[in-house]
Design a protein around this motif. Structure first.
Motif, mmCIF file in Angstrom:
data_model
loop_
_atom_site.group_PDB
_atom_site.id
_atom_site.type_symbol
_atom_site.label_atom_id
_atom_site.label_comp_id
_atom_site.label_asym_id
_atom_site.label_seq_id
_atom_site.Cartn_x
_atom_site.Cartn_y
_atom_site.Cartn_z
ATOM 1 N N ALA A 54 65.091 -49.191 77.802
ATOM 2 C CA ALA A 54 65.679 -47.919 77.390
ATOM 3 C C ALA A 54 66.501 -47.289 78.510
ATOM 4 O O ALA A 54 67.523 -46.655 78.251
ATOM 5 C CB ALA A 54 64.583 -46.959 76.942
ATOM 6 N N ALA A 55 66.063 -47.472 79.746
ATOM 7 C CA ALA A 55 66.780 -46.907 80.891
ATOM 8 C C ALA A 55 67.952 -47.786 81.330
ATOM 9 O O ALA A 55 68.690 -47.394 82.237
ATOM 10 C CB ALA A 55 65.819 -46.707 82.058
ATOM 11 N N LYS A 56 68.112 -48.923 80.703
ATOM 12 C CA LYS A 56 69.206 -49.858 81.036
ATOM 13 C C LYS A 56 69.173 -50.245 82.519
ATOM 14 O O LYS A 56 70.200 -50.289 83.189
ATOM 15 C CB LYS A 56 70.567 -49.258 80.690
ATOM 16 C CG LYS A 56 70.732 -48.871 79.254
ATOM 17 C CD LYS A 56 70.911 -50.079 78.406
ATOM 18 C CE LYS A 56 71.213 -49.666 76.976
ATOM 19 N NZ LYS A 56 70.861 -50.667 76.029
ATOM 20 N N LEU A 57 67.965 -50.543 83.012
ATOM 21 C CA LEU A 57 67.823 -50.923 84.419
ATOM 22 C C LEU A 57 68.195 -52.376 84.677
ATOM 23 O O LEU A 57 68.460 -52.746 85.814
ATOM 24 C CB LEU A 57 66.381 -50.667 84.878
ATOM 25 C CG LEU A 57 65.940 -49.203 84.879
ATOM 26 C CD1 LEU A 57 64.483 -49.100 85.290
ATOM 27 C CD2 LEU A 57 66.817 -48.376 85.786
ATOM 28 N N VAL A 58 68.216 -53.183 83.630
ATOM 29 C CA VAL A 58 68.584 -54.586 83.777
ATOM 30 C C VAL A 58 70.017 -54.733 83.269
ATOM 31 O O VAL A 58 70.277 -54.592 82.083
ATOM 32 C CB VAL A 58 67.626 -55.503 82.982
ATOM 33 C CG1 VAL A 58 68.002 -56.951 83.159
ATOM 34 C CG2 VAL A 58 66.197 -55.268 83.404
ATOM 35 N N PRO A 59 70.960 -55.022 84.161
ATOM 36 C CA PRO A 59 72.360 -55.074 83.747
ATOM 37 C C PRO A 59 72.770 -56.445 83.197
ATOM 38 O O PRO A 59 72.078 -57.447 83.384
ATOM 39 C CB PRO A 59 73.108 -54.790 85.052
ATOM 40 C CG PRO A 59 72.210 -55.358 86.106
ATOM 41 C CD PRO A 59 70.801 -55.138 85.594
ATOM 42 N N GLY A 60 73.890 -56.449 82.529
ATOM 43 C CA GLY A 60 74.537 -57.694 82.142
ATOM 44 C C GLY A 60 73.806 -58.485 81.083
ATOM 45 O O GLY A 60 73.177 -57.954 80.167
ATOM 46 N N ARG A 61 73.917 -59.788 81.231
ATOM 47 C CA ARG A 61 73.379 -60.720 80.248
ATOM 48 C C ARG A 61 71.869 -60.615 80.110
ATOM 49 O O ARG A 61 71.332 -60.672 79.000
ATOM 50 C CB ARG A 61 73.761 -62.144 80.646
ATOM 51 C CG ARG A 61 73.258 -63.184 79.674
ATOM 52 C CD ARG A 61 73.735 -64.543 80.042
ATOM 53 N NE ARG A 61 75.178 -64.582 79.755
ATOM 54 C CZ ARG A 61 75.936 -65.631 79.966
ATOM 55 N NH1 ARG A 61 75.427 -66.710 80.493
ATOM 56 N NH2 ARG A 61 77.207 -65.608 79.671
ATOM 57 N N PHE A 62 71.166 -60.450 81.205
ATOM 58 C CA PHE A 62 69.713 -60.375 81.140
ATOM 59 C C PHE A 62 69.253 -59.090 80.446
ATOM 60 O O PHE A 62 68.262 -59.089 79.727
ATOM 61 C CB PHE A 62 69.102 -60.505 82.533
ATOM 62 C CG PHE A 62 69.328 -61.857 83.140
ATOM 63 C CD1 PHE A 62 68.730 -62.979 82.594
ATOM 64 C CD2 PHE A 62 70.156 -62.012 84.229
ATOM 65 C CE1 PHE A 62 68.946 -64.232 83.132
ATOM 66 C CE2 PHE A 62 70.388 -63.263 84.773
ATOM 67 C CZ PHE A 62 69.784 -64.378 84.228
ATOM 68 N N GLY A 63 69.974 -58.011 80.634
ATOM 69 C CA GLY A 63 69.667 -56.778 79.914
ATOM 70 C C GLY A 63 69.898 -56.932 78.419
ATOM 71 O O GLY A 63 69.133 -56.429 77.596
ATOM 72 N N TYR A 64 70.963 -57.637 78.075
ATOM 73 C CA TYR A 64 71.248 -57.920 76.667
ATOM 74 C C TYR A 64 70.128 -58.766 76.063
ATOM 75 O O TYR A 64 69.660 -58.495 74.956
ATOM 76 C CB TYR A 64 72.598 -58.638 76.563
ATOM 77 C CG TYR A 64 72.890 -59.222 75.216
ATOM 78 C CD1 TYR A 64 73.260 -58.412 74.151
ATOM 79 C CD2 TYR A 64 72.795 -60.596 75.004
ATOM 80 C CE1 TYR A 64 73.539 -58.950 72.906
ATOM 81 C CE2 TYR A 64 73.072 -61.140 73.771
ATOM 82 C CZ TYR A 64 73.446 -60.312 72.723
ATOM 83 O OH TYR A 64 73.709 -60.846 71.502
#
Length: 99
Positions: A54-64
């Protein structure tokens, strides 16, 4: 999340349907329950993972992938609950009918 719902609705629907089928065919076995300490630890882990997503702490492809995995898992669990609930209703009505 809007992107996931818009472009990957087929995968989400598939997860829901697979969960529904698994909930329908699963036989309820009343074995030993999970210890309370493990339930608490897993709950804290789930809250942390959802918070990170929810906080979008994991960026990029891994967050997706994290967002997609959580959405698919959520749809699967909802499908399991619906399938299990409907199966319980059907089995209860069948048992009442023959007794």
């Amino acid at each position: 999340m809007t992107y996931l719902a818009t472009f990957l609705w087929g995968w989400l629907l598939g997860a829901l349907l697979i969960g529904f089928c698994m909930g329908w065919v699963a036989v309820v076995y009343r074995g030993r329950s999970v210890p309370r300490a493990w339930i608490q630890r897993l709950s804290v882990l789930a809250v942390i993972i959802v918070g990170v997503a929810a906080a979008k702490l994991v960026p990029g492809r891994f967050g997706y992938w994290l967002d997609l995995g959580l959405a698919l898992f959520g749809f699967y669990i909802v499908g399991c609950a619906i399938g299990s609930w409907l199966r319980d209703i059907v089995v209860t009505k069948q048992q009442a009918r023959f007794h």
